[in-house]
Design a protein around this motif. Structure first.
Motif, PDB file in Angstrom:
ATOM      1  N   ILE A  42      10.803 -14.389 -12.452  1.00  0.00           N
ATOM      2  CA  ILE A  42       9.705 -13.826 -11.663  1.00  0.00           C
ATOM      3  C   ILE A  42      10.138 -13.824 -10.207  1.00  0.00           C
ATOM      4  O   ILE A  42      10.774 -14.769  -9.730  1.00  0.00           O
ATOM      5  N   VAL A  43       9.781 -12.762  -9.486  1.00  0.00           N
ATOM      6  CA  VAL A  43      10.162 -12.648  -8.077  1.00  0.00           C
ATOM      7  C   VAL A  43       8.932 -12.622  -7.166  1.00  0.00           C
ATOM      8  O   VAL A  43       8.947 -13.185  -6.081  1.00  0.00           O
ATOM      9  N   ALA A  44       7.869 -11.952  -7.606  1.00  0.00           N
ATOM     10  CA  ALA A  44       6.672 -11.849  -6.766  1.00  0.00           C
ATOM     11  C   ALA A  44       5.449 -11.658  -7.644  1.00  0.00           C
ATOM     12  O   ALA A  44       5.527 -11.142  -8.763  1.00  0.00           O
ATOM     13  N   LEU A  45       4.303 -12.059  -7.113  1.00  0.00           N
ATOM     14  CA  LEU A  45       3.009 -11.881  -7.775  1.00  0.00           C
ATOM     15  C   LEU A  45       2.174 -10.903  -6.953  1.00  0.00           C
ATOM     16  O   LEU A  45       2.213 -10.937  -5.717  1.00  0.00           O
ATOM     17  N   ARG A  46       1.413 -10.049  -7.646  1.00  0.00           N
ATOM     18  CA  ARG A  46       0.640  -9.016  -6.945  1.00  0.00           C
ATOM     19  C   ARG A  46      -0.784  -8.939  -7.490  1.00  0.00           C
ATOM     20  O   ARG A  46      -1.015  -9.105  -8.695  1.00  0.00           O
ATOM     21  N   VAL A  47      -1.683  -8.618  -6.582  1.00  0.00           N
ATOM     22  CA  VAL A  47      -3.090  -8.420  -6.938  1.00  0.00           C
ATOM     23  C   VAL A  47      -3.608  -7.207  -6.181  1.00  0.00           C
ATOM     24  O   VAL A  47      -3.327  -7.034  -4.991  1.00  0.00           O
ATOM     25  N   ALA A  48      -4.358  -6.352  -6.872  1.00  0.00           N
ATOM     26  CA  ALA A  48      -5.073  -5.248  -6.228  1.00  0.00           C
ATOM     27  C   ALA A  48      -6.553  -5.435  -6.506  1.00  0.00           C
ATOM     28  O   ALA A  48      -6.965  -5.604  -7.657  1.00  0.00           O
ATOM     29  N   VAL A  49      -7.348  -5.422  -5.442  1.00  0.00           N
ATOM     30  CA  VAL A  49      -8.796  -5.582  -5.552  1.00  0.00           C
ATOM     31  C   VAL A  49      -9.448  -4.272  -5.128  1.00  0.00           C
ATOM     32  O   VAL A  49      -9.218  -3.780  -4.025  1.00  0.00           O
ATOM     33  N   GLU A  50     -10.247  -3.693  -6.013  1.00  0.00           N
ATOM     34  CA  GLU A  50     -10.921  -2.428  -5.733  1.00  0.00           C
ATOM     35  C   GLU A  50     -12.428  -2.628  -5.728  1.00  0.00           C
ATOM     36  O   GLU A  50     -12.991  -3.175  -6.682  1.00  0.00           O
ATOM     37  N   GLY A  51     -13.051  -2.168  -4.664  1.00  0.00           N
ATOM     38  CA  GLY A  51     -14.509  -2.151  -4.585  1.00  0.00           C
ATOM     39  C   GLY A  51     -15.003  -0.789  -5.034  1.00  0.00           C
ATOM     40  O   GLY A  51     -14.856   0.191  -4.301  1.00  0.00           O
ATOM     41  N   ARG A  52     -15.543  -0.721  -6.236  1.00  0.00           N
ATOM     42  CA  ARG A  52     -15.927   0.555  -6.819  1.00  0.00           C
ATOM     43  C   ARG A  52     -17.252   1.056  -6.238  1.00  0.00           C
ATOM     44  O   ARG A  52     -18.181   0.282  -6.006  1.00  0.00           O
ATOM     45  N   SER A  53     -17.323   2.354  -6.047  1.00  0.00           N
ATOM     46  CA  SER A  53     -18.542   2.971  -5.520  1.00  0.00           C
ATOM     47  C   SER A  53     -18.833   4.234  -6.316  1.00  0.00           C
ATOM     48  O   SER A  53     -17.972   4.745  -7.039  1.00  0.00           O
ATOM     49  N   ALA A  54     -20.053   4.741  -6.182  1.00  0.00           N
ATOM     50  CA  ALA A  54     -20.423   5.985  -6.857  1.00  0.00           C
ATOM     51  C   ALA A  54     -19.596   7.128  -6.294  1.00  0.00           C
ATOM     52  O   ALA A  54     -19.321   7.185  -5.091  1.00  0.00           O
ATOM     53  N   LYS A  55     -19.184   8.044  -7.173  1.00  0.00           N
ATOM     54  CA  LYS A  55     -18.323   9.146  -6.749  1.00  0.00           C
ATOM     55  C   LYS A  55     -18.942  10.473  -7.147  1.00  0.00           C
ATOM     56  O   LYS A  55     -19.648  10.559  -8.158  1.00  0.00           O
ATOM     57  N   PRO A  56     -18.661  11.512  -6.379  1.00  0.00           N
ATOM     58  CA  PRO A  56     -19.143  12.837  -6.783  1.00  0.00           C
ATOM     59  C   PRO A  56     -18.403  13.313  -8.016  1.00  0.00           C
ATOM     60  O   PRO A  56     -17.221  13.004  -8.201  1.00  0.00           O
TER      61      PRO A  56
END
Length: 684
Positions: free
Chosen positions: A587-601
Motif C-alpha cells: 500500500i502506498v496511499a489511502l484516499r477518501v472522496a466525500v460528496e455532498g449530494r443535492s437535488a439536480k435538474p
C-alpha cells in the motif's frame, strides 16, 4: 428558485439556469470580457432575462487560475522551506523527458532562488519530530521576504505530509507578521514527493491574490444585482466547493471549467444506457478529451500545468483530461518553410475569428468551417451574430492559399483536417495510450464546435458512435448544475499489504471521512445526503506507479489481506492485461472522496419538436473525404421530434452549435433529445 451554472471560456461565457418550480431551463451565451470577466456573466444573465434575486445557487467555472500561471501574471512569491531544500524547484525529479532535445528547458521556477528562505527544522518520515522549527530563522525569513516586497508566501517543509505541525506553526508566525496570503503544502496535499508538494504550494501562493480579488469582485457584482444565495466554484475533481475553500485552495480550480463537461457526460451516458464514453469538448481556444469508465471519471492525484515535459507539478485531485490547442479560434499559419499549422495561438474573444468582423485578420478554424459551408452565416448564435463569409474567404486566400498557390476551398479543408488530427490525438492519449480500445467507447461531443468535428474525429480513432446532447454549446455550464459538493483527501501510508495494520488504516480513513463530512456540512448546513468513497493506491513491491483499488467499508472475512490482494490483482490486470499472482503487494496511499449530494435538474429535452418544420433547406458543404462539394440537407434541431432520423450528408443547426453528418452517417433523435450518430465507415 433558480440554480445557475456559468462557464467562462476563452471566447464565450455560457449560462444555464434551471427553475425548479416550473421545470424550465434557460440558456444564454455572451462574448467573454477579458478585462472584467464578471461583466460577461452579467451580460449573459441579462440576455436570459434572469433576475438574481430569484437565484438560490450559482455554480461557476473559471479559467482564472490556469490563465494566471500560463500568462505569468501571478503574485510575487516567497518560499519558506527546510534547510538544505532551497533548490528543490530546480532539481525536481532530476529527469529529462526529452533526452535528445539539445534546447530542452523547463518552465522557470515561479520563485527565483533569492526569494527562497530556509528554516532549521526536521520531521522524520514517520512523523516524529527530530528538530523543532528555529524561531529565529522564521523571524529572519519573514523580515527578508517583507523587505523584498513579497505578496504571498509558500511554506513547504520536509515530511510535512506525515506531521504538519511545523508548517502550521510557520504559517501562523507569518500571518501574525502581516502576510495576508500564506499557502501551506500540508493543507493542499498529505502525500509524499517533496518536489510535487512544494511546487503545489508555490502555485497556490502564486494565484492566491488574483483569485481572491476575482472572487471578491464577482461576489460584489452579484450581490449588487440582488443575489442572496450561495455561490460555489467548480473544482478540478468534478465537484464544487465554497468560496471560502476556493480562497484557501485556489490551485484546486486549475481545470475548473473543462471538468464540468465531464460531469455532464456522466449524466448523459447514464441516460443513454452507456457505461464507457469519451467526453470531447471543443470550444473557442482548446479541445479537451477525458475518459469515463463504468460511469466514473478518473481523478488523478498529479497534474502538470503546462504539460509533463516542461510544466509545473500540481499534487491535487484533477479529472484526467488531455487538452490540445485546437479550438474554433485557433489560428492557421505558415511556418518559415511553408508548412501549414493550426494553433496553439488563438484569436480568443478579442478580436476573435475574421468572420466575426471585430478586427481579426488571421484565419481560424471557424473561418475555415464557414468557407466550407459547414456554418450558416445568418444563424450563428441563433442569428444574434452575423458571420462575414467574404472576409473569411479573403483571409484564408490571402494568408494561406495564395502563398501556397492552392485553391481556397482545398486549403480551408486542410485547416480543418489538421485541427481534426490534433484533436484525435487528444482522444488517443486518453484511450489507446492508457491501454483502452476506442471501439469500446462512444464519443460525447459538446462545446460550441465539438459536434461540428465529432464525426471526423470518431472515424479517425475508430469510435463507432457519437452522442450530442441538446444545447451542446452550453453543456459545460449544464454540467455545473449537475455537480455535487466534493472534497478529496489523501494520506501517504506505505506498508506491505500482508502485514499492514488494518486498524490503523481504518482510523486514517475514518479521520479523513470525518473531516470531509464536517466541511461539507459547514459549507451547506442543510445538506441532505453525504456519500463517501474510499480507495488505496497499491503496487507490486519494487514498482514506481500505483493502481487505485476500492477499499471496503466493512472488513469481514477470515483473510481480509488476501481479499484485498485479489481486488488489487483484478484491477491491475484490467489496467495492464496481466497480474502476477505471486508478487508481493504494498500500500502506498489511502484516499477518501466525500460528496455532498443535492437535488439536480433532469436531463430533459429543452426542445419540444413542435417549433415548425424541421427542414430548413439545402446548401453545398465541402467534404474532403467525399471528393468536394455535396448538397447537404439542413435541419433545425429545436423542431426535430423524438425518433427522427436521417442520413448524411446533413447539418443540424441550433443555438450556439452545429452538428455535421458526413456522407455515410446515420443520425436519430433518442430519449431526452440527444442525437445519436452512427459514424459509418467513410464516404457513402
Amino acid at each position: 428558485m433558480l440554480v445557475i451554472g456559468v462557464d467562462i471560456g476563452g471566447t464565450f461565457t455560457d449560462l444555464v439556469a434551471y427553475d425548479g418550480q416550473t421545470g424550465r431551463t434557460l440558456f444564454s451565451k455572451s462574448p467573454t470580457t477579458p478585462g472584467d470577466l464578471s461583466r460577461g456573466i452579467l451580460q449573459a444573465l441579462d440576455k436570459a432575462g434572469i433576475h438574481l434575486r430569484d437565484a438560490a445557487t450559482i455554480k461557476h467555472g473559471t479559467t482564472v487560475v490556469i490563465n494566471t500561471v500560463l500568462e505569468g501574471t501571478g503574485a510575487r512569491v516567497g518560499l519558506v522551506t527546510t534547510r538544505g531544500f532551497r533548490d528543490i524547484l530546480e532539481i525536481g525529479r532530476g529527469n529529462r523527458p526529452e533526452p535528445f532535445n539539445l534546447h530542452f528547458r523547463r518552465l522557470p521556477p515561479l520563485v527565483p532562488r533569492h526569494l527562497r528562505t530556509e528554516v532549521s527544522e526536521r520531521v522524520l518520515p514517520g512523523g516524529v519530530v527530530l528538530e523543532p522549527p528555529n524561531v529565529a530563522d522564521l523571524a529572519r525569513a519573514a523580515e527578508y521576504l517583507r523587505g523584498a516586497g513579497i505578496e504571498a508566501v509558500a511554506v513547504a517543509f520536509l515530511h510535512a505530509y506525515a506531521n504538519p505541525a511545523h508548517e502550521a506553526l510557520a504559517a501562523a508566525f507569518l500571518a501574525e507578521r502581516g502576510f495576508a496570503y500564506v499557502s501551506v503544502s500540508s493543507d493542499l496535499s498529505r502525500e509524499w514527493r517533496e518536489y510535487e508538494r512544494t511546487s503545489t504550494a508555490v502555485l497556490n501562493a502564486y494565484v492566491m491574490p488574483r483569485v481572491a480579488g476575482y472572487l471578491e469582485r464577482l461576489e460584489a457584482a452579484l450581490r449588487e444585482q440582488g443575489f442572496g444565495g450561495r455561490l460555489f466554484m467548480m473544482e478540478s475533481n468534478g465537484g464544487v466547493m465554497s468560496l471560502a475553500t476556493a480562497r484557501r485552495k485556489p490551485i484546486y480550480l486549475v481545470e475548473s471549467g473543462p471538468v464540468a463537461g465531464v460531469t455532464g457526460a456522466v449524466a448523459l451516458a447514464a441516460q443513454a444506457g452507456l457505461r464507457n464514453v469519451v467526453a470531447f469538448d471543443m470550444g473557442g481556444t482548446t479541445a479537451k478529451a477525458s475518459v469515463v469508465e463504468n460511469l466514473t471519471p478518473r481523478v488523478e492525484p498529479l497534474y502538470y500545468l503546462g504539460g509533463y515535459e516542461r510544466g509545473y507539478a500540481v499534487q491535487a485531485p484533477v479529472v484526467d483530461i488531455v487538452e490540445v490547442g485546437a479550438g474554433g479560434g485557433s489560428i492557421a499559419w505558415l511556418d518559415a518553410v511553408g508548412n501549414l499549422n493550426v494553433g496553439p495561438r488563438s484569436a480568443g474573444a478579442e478580436p476573435g475569428p475574421v468572420c466575426y468582423g471585430a478586427g481579426g485578420v488571421e484565419p481560424t478554424v471557424t473561418d475555415a468551417n464557414l468557407v466550407l459551408g459547414r456554418l450558416n452565416p445568418s444563424r450563428f448564435l441563433g442569428g444574434e451574430m452575423a458571420l462575414d463569409t467574404t472576409a473569411a474567404e479573403r483571409a484564408v486566400a490571402k494568408r494561406i492559399a495564395q502563398p501556397l498557390g492552392q485553391d481556397t476551398l482545398r486549403i480551408a479543408a486542410g485547416i480543418v483536417r489538421i485541427a481534426d488530427v490534433l484533436m484525435a490525438g487528444a482522444v488517443r492519449r486518453v484511450t489507446v495510450e492508457r491501454g483502452r480500445d476506442p471501439r469500446d467507447f462512444a464519443l460525447v461531443a459538446f462545446g460550441g464546435a465539438g459536434p461540428l468535428h465529432a464525426v471526423a474525429i470518431a472515424r479517425e480513432v475508430g469510435i463507432p458512435l457519437v452522442v450530442v446532447p441538446p444545447s451542446p454549446g452550453h453543456f459545460s455550464a449544464l454540467g455545473m448544475l449537475l455537480a455535487d459538493l466534493r472534497h478529496d483527501y489523501a494520506q501517504s501510508y506505505v506498508a506491505p499489504l500482508q502485514t499492514a495494520d488494518l486498524g490503523d488504516i481504518a482510523r486514517l480513513l475514518g479521520d479523513m471521512q470525518a473531516t470531509g463530512r464536517a466541511l461539507a456540512h459547514e459549507e451547506v448546513p442543510d445538506l441532505r445526503e453525504v456519500a463517501v468513497a474510499r480507495w488505496a493506491d497499491m503496487r507490486y513491491v519494487g514498482q514506481e506507479h500505483t493502481v487505485r483499488v476500492p477499499w471496503p467499508e466493512e472488513l469481514d472475512g477470515a483473510d481480509v489481506h488476501a481479499d484485498i490482494a485479489t481486488r488489487f490483482r483484478e484491477t491491475y490486470a484490467t489496467r495492464y492485461g496481466y497480474s502476477d499472482p505471486r508478487g508481493a503487494v504494498e500500500i502506498v496511499a489511502l484516499r477518501v472522496a466525500v460528496e455532498g449530494r443535492s437535488a439536480k435538474p433532469p436531463l430533459a429535452n429543452p426542445y419540444d419538436g413542435a417549433g415548425g418544420g424541421a427542414e430548413a433547406g439545402e446548401r453545398l458543404v465541402y467534404f474532403e473525404d467525399a471528393g468536394g462539394l455535396l448538397p447537404a440537407r439542413i435541419y433545425r434541431r429545436e423542431a426535430l421530434p423524438d425518433g427522427w432520423s436521417a442520413r448524411g450528408p446533413a447539418v443540424v443547426e441550433e443555438y450556439a452549435s452545429t452538428t455535421l453528418m458526413h456522407p455515410g452517417c446515420t443520425v436519430r433523435v433518442a430519449g431526452g433529445g440527444r442525437l445519436e450518430i452512427d459514424v459509418g465507415g467513410g464516404d457513402g
